[in-house]
Each structure stands twice: as C-alpha cells, then as structure tokens.
Design a protein around this motif. Structure first.
Motif, short mmCIF file in Angstrom:
data_model
loop_
_atom_site.label_atom_id
_atom_site.label_comp_id
_atom_site.label_asym_id
_atom_site.label_seq_id
_atom_site.Cartn_x
_atom_site.Cartn_y
_atom_site.Cartn_z
N GLU A 90 34.51 80.39 -51.02
CA GLU A 90 35.39 81.12 -50.11
C GLU A 90 34.60 82.35 -49.64
OE1 GLU A 90 39.05 82.03 -52.02
OE2 GLU A 90 39.51 79.93 -52.51
N VAL A 91 34.51 82.52 -48.34
CA VAL A 91 33.57 83.49 -47.77
C VAL A 91 34.30 84.61 -47.04
CG1 VAL A 91 31.64 83.82 -46.18
CG2 VAL A 91 31.81 81.70 -47.52
N VAL A 92 33.82 85.84 -47.27
CA VAL A 92 34.22 86.99 -46.47
C VAL A 92 32.96 87.51 -45.78
CG1 VAL A 92 35.19 89.32 -46.45
CG2 VAL A 92 36.11 87.60 -48.02
N GLY A 93 32.96 87.52 -44.46
CA GLY A 93 31.80 88.01 -43.71
C GLY A 93 32.14 89.30 -42.99
N VAL A 94 31.15 90.20 -42.92
CA VAL A 94 31.35 91.50 -42.28
C VAL A 94 30.22 91.74 -41.27
CG1 VAL A 94 31.56 93.99 -42.62
CG2 VAL A 94 32.44 92.42 -44.37
N ASP A 95 30.58 92.14 -40.07
CA ASP A 95 29.57 92.51 -39.07
C ASP A 95 30.20 93.48 -38.08
OD1 ASP A 95 26.67 91.18 -38.29
OD2 ASP A 95 27.67 92.10 -36.57
N LYS A 112 39.47 79.16 -45.99
CA LYS A 112 38.28 79.31 -46.84
C LYS A 112 37.36 80.43 -46.36
CE LYS A 112 39.12 75.98 -49.77
NZ LYS A 112 39.38 76.27 -51.21
N TYR A 113 37.74 81.10 -45.27
CA TYR A 113 36.87 82.18 -44.79
C TYR A 113 37.68 83.25 -44.08
CZ TYR A 113 37.13 79.74 -40.26
OH TYR A 113 37.56 79.13 -39.11
N GLU A 114 37.09 84.44 -44.08
CA GLU A 114 37.65 85.58 -43.36
C GLU A 114 36.49 86.41 -42.83
OE1 GLU A 114 40.17 89.74 -44.15
OE2 GLU A 114 39.65 88.42 -45.83
N PHE A 115 36.57 86.81 -41.58
CA PHE A 115 35.53 87.66 -41.00
C PHE A 115 36.14 88.99 -40.58
CE2 PHE A 115 33.54 83.47 -40.38
CZ PHE A 115 32.30 83.73 -40.97
N ILE A 116 35.41 90.05 -40.90
CA ILE A 116 35.87 91.42 -40.64
C ILE A 116 34.89 92.10 -39.69
CG2 ILE A 116 36.35 93.67 -41.68
CD1 ILE A 116 36.87 92.11 -44.33
N VAL A 117 35.41 92.67 -38.60
CA VAL A 117 34.59 93.48 -37.70
C VAL A 117 34.67 94.93 -38.19
CG1 VAL A 117 34.25 94.29 -35.35
CG2 VAL A 117 35.07 91.96 -35.75
N GLY A 118 33.52 95.49 -38.56
CA GLY A 118 33.54 96.86 -39.04
C GLY A 118 32.20 97.31 -39.57
N ASP A 119 32.12 98.61 -39.89
CA ASP A 119 30.91 99.20 -40.45
C ASP A 119 30.75 98.72 -41.89
OD1 ASP A 119 28.76 101.45 -40.50
OD2 ASP A 119 30.04 101.84 -42.25
N ALA A 120 29.59 98.16 -42.21
CA ALA A 120 29.37 97.55 -43.53
C ALA A 120 29.61 98.55 -44.66
CB ALA A 120 27.96 96.99 -43.61
N PHE A 121 29.10 99.76 -44.52
CA PHE A 121 29.23 100.77 -45.59
C PHE A 121 30.70 101.10 -45.84
CE2 PHE A 121 24.99 101.31 -43.85
CZ PHE A 121 24.21 101.46 -44.99
N ASP A 140 29.35 88.24 -47.41
CA ASP A 140 28.17 88.19 -46.54
C ASP A 140 28.19 89.42 -45.63
OD1 ASP A 140 26.01 87.50 -45.02
OD2 ASP A 140 26.89 85.70 -44.13
N ILE A 141 27.36 90.41 -45.99
CA ILE A 141 27.32 91.68 -45.26
C ILE A 141 26.29 91.61 -44.14
CG2 ILE A 141 26.73 94.14 -45.45
CD1 ILE A 141 29.45 93.50 -46.60
N CYS A 142 26.68 92.06 -42.94
CA CYS A 142 25.86 91.92 -41.72
C CYS A 142 25.61 90.43 -41.47
CB CYS A 142 24.56 92.70 -41.83
SG CYS A 142 24.80 94.47 -42.17
#
Length: 395
Positions: free
Chosen positions: A243-248, A270-279, A225-227
């Motif tokens: 299982e979800v990986v989210g980026v924002d 079941k999830y991981e969130f990453i703070v960072g530039d999507a590209f 899940d980007i942004c």
C-alpha cells in the motif's frame, strides 16, 4: 564534406592537460591554455595543440571554464562523424547492455558527444542540448538518429539560460508513449512518458534501483515514496503488494502517477498521492504517529554548485532524519546532487540515523545510475546519482 570550417583556431595547452587527454579525460580547464589571448570570443570548435602538434578538437565556450573534447582525431566534424558516434553509442546499449526499446541512447562526453543527452522511449527521442555549437549540427544529427528507429525527436535546452531553440523533428503530434521495465522474474511495470514533461520526460537513471526495490517489498507493506514524481518507485512497490503513499510538490506529476497506477491495474484503495512540501508532510506524519515499513527518499538536486554545498547537506540531513523516524524496516535514500560525493552522502545519512536514535545496516554496496548512463574511468563527473538501501535495526 566539412560543414562549418570548425577547428580553425589553434589553442596550445600545457603538459598536464595534454597528459589528461592522453589518459582518456574528455574535459580540461581553461587555466591549462597557454595562449588565452587567442581563445575565440564566442562558442566554437577549437583545435588543441601541445608543442605545436595536434591533440584534439574541442568545444569552447567563453561562459565556461571547461573545454570539452570532441575528438582526438584530426577529422572533419560532419554527418559521418556523428553517425559513427551515434551507432557506437547505440550498439553499446543494445549489444553489450542488452537494452531494447527504452534507454539513454547518448550521454554527453561518455559517448564522445559532449553537451548532448538523448533518451529513447520506443520510437520517440527526448534530446537535451546545451551548446550552440551542437545546435547548428542538429539537422544532420537528426538524420542519423532516424536510421535508429526514432520517428519523433523533441529537442530541449539542457538547462535554464541555454540559448537553444526548442523544436520538434518528425511527427509533432507524437509526444507520449508507454514504456515497460522489469527483470525477467517480475511483472513488468508500465509507465506513461510524456516527453514534453520535466527534462527528458522520465528518470531512466533510477531503473535498476526501482527494480532492486522489489526484492525488499512484502505483501501488505506500507510504503512512503517521497518526491515520487510520476510514481516510478510507487508502481513497482504496489506491484509487489504494498500500500503506497506518494508525496510530490508537483500537481501535474501526481496526476501522471495516479494514471500510472491505473495503467498497472493497481486498485485505488491501495494508493494515495499527496501534493505538498516533502518536509512539511513528513513532519506532520511524525506528529500523527505514522509509520511505514519502507521509506523511499528521491529528492531533486539540492544544489548544482559547490557554493551551496553546506545548505544542500543540511537539507539531506533533515530529509533523512525525517525518513528514518518514519521507517520501520527499510530506507532507500538517494542524491542526484553532483557536488555531493558518495561518501559524504553516506556520512550524512548515518549522522541522521544517530539523531533519530536508530541503527542502520547498509544493504549491499553503493548503487548508482542505470548503466546506460555511462561512467567512464577518467570522467567521474559523469557519476551523479547515489542510492543507498538500509535496513532499520530497531533496538
């Protein structure tokens, strides 16, 4: 009772603008004004005439080339006017669309209240105002809204540069609530909404697209899940067993996304969130050979003006190329850039697929914003959200 003596300045419009208003358009341009020298030097309500006869009352601002029609009746702009407009807007959401507790209650000119947007989250309202004219009516507008179950209303400026004083009406300590969304056959998703957050606090416009996503998620899927913002799509995917990986890029948004996962009882593994530039994050994932069953791209608007359209299309092209490279089965891709029309957006995505050497099959038609974000037949400017579902056909 007339409050401000608005509409005293009479402005003559040309035939084309007159016909446009007769055909339900609620926006005309200042180049349609015959007596431009009579336009006021500050924002005000003016009376539009054609051949000397009344046509409408409208909001005029010297800073804008657009004049926004407020009413086509020669009526006073008072509490009765606002109550009737608000009631009609609310009745449409609750009696026609069958929304209950949470929805966009007022959507600018679609509801005959230009420059006002109001999202209702249970008993809390988050309002964006982008007109000094409407700001001076706020006290009576709030009085009307209180009759529709709103106990607290947060007023924000519509965009940067608007000289609107932000304020709170009602219980100033009440700024957070829990909302639910889901079709009847789905376990409802719960979200924490803080109306002090970005814009009106949550993106209600993606509601139906989030719910539709669940039809394409399988138990055990890996979903990117980007942004992701506060986890709207992420939560729905996780509730279907993914299982979800989210980026924002926003650390605050990610913190709320994690809280929303906990709120819905999603296990931490079941999830991981990453703070960072999507590209940058996506490029690194491709280098590492990662793949996801479903990829969701829901970026902020890459442009708010026509001038930057080329740069915006380049950004959409790159984002979708990266997303398609990472996707194994489903791509959900969105644009909320008003100046990128739906067919241009689709062509950009398809072009990205050619670059990635993958075939796309469009699932269903064009998706857009939730129906409480009304699109009227003569005011296409109200449509801004484009959302496309694709199947990745691996050769």
């Amino acid at each position: 009772m007339k409050l401000f003596g608005d509409g005293m300045v009479k402005i003559e419009i040309d035939k084309r603008a007159y016909n446009s208003i007769q055909n339900f358009s609620r926006l005309i341009y200042t180049n349609a004004v015959v007596n431009k020298e009579d336009l006021p030097d500050k924002e005000d309500i003016i009376t539009l005439t054609y051949k000397g006869k009344f046509v409408a009352k409208a909001i005029y601002s010297p800073k804008s080339v657009i004049i926004k029609v407020l009413t086509t009746k020669d009526e006073e702009i008072n509490k009765e006017f606002f109550y009737n407009r608000i009631k009609k807007a609310n009745d449409y959401r609750t009696k026609i669309l069958n929304f209950k507790d949470t929805y966009r209650m007022i959507y600018a000119e679609a509801d005959g209240l230009p420059t006002i947007i109001l999202d209702k989250y249970n008993e809390i309202g988050a309002m964006q105002v982008s007109s000094k004219v409407m700001e001076r009516y706020l006290d009576i507008i709030v009085e009307c809204l209180e009759e529709f179950g709103l106990e607290t209303i947060y007023v924000k400026r519509g965009k940067k540069g608007d000289k609107i004083k932000e304020r709170v009406y009602g219980d100033k300590s009440k700024f957070e609530t829990i909302i639910e969304e889901g079709y009847e056959n789905q376990k409802p998703a719960k979200f924490k909404v803080n109306v002090k957050g970005h814009k009106t606090g949550f993106f209600l416009d993606q509601r139906n697209n989030r719910l539709d996503l669940r039809d394409y998620i399988k138990e055990g899927d890996r979903v990117l899940d980007i942004c992701c913002y506060t986890g709207g799509f992420s939560v729905h995917a996780a509730l279907e067993g993914a299982e979800v990986v989210g980026v924002d890029i926003s650390n605050k948004a990610i913190e709320v996304a994690e809280e929303n996962m906990e709120l819905n009882g999603i296990p931490k593994d079941k999830y991981e969130f990453i703070v960072g530039d999507a590209f940058a994050v996506m490029e690194e994932m491709i280098e590492d050979g990662e793949k996801f069953d479903v990829v969701i791209l829901d970026p902020p608007a890459f442009t708010t003006t026509k001038k930057n359209l080329k740069n915006a299309l380049r950004a959409y092209s790159t984002l979708n190329y990266l997303g398609i490279k990472l996707a194994k089965r489903i791509l959900v891709t969105c644009s909320c850039s008003h100046h990128v029309d739906r067919e241009t957006f689709r062509k950009t995505v398809v072009s990205s697929a050619y670059r990635a050497k993958k075939e796309l099959r469009q699932i269903g038609g064009y998706r857009t914003q939730s129906p409480d974000h009304i699109i009227t037949m003569a005011n296409k400017n109200l449509e801004y959200l484009k959302c496309l579902f694709f199947h990745i056909n691996e050769q």
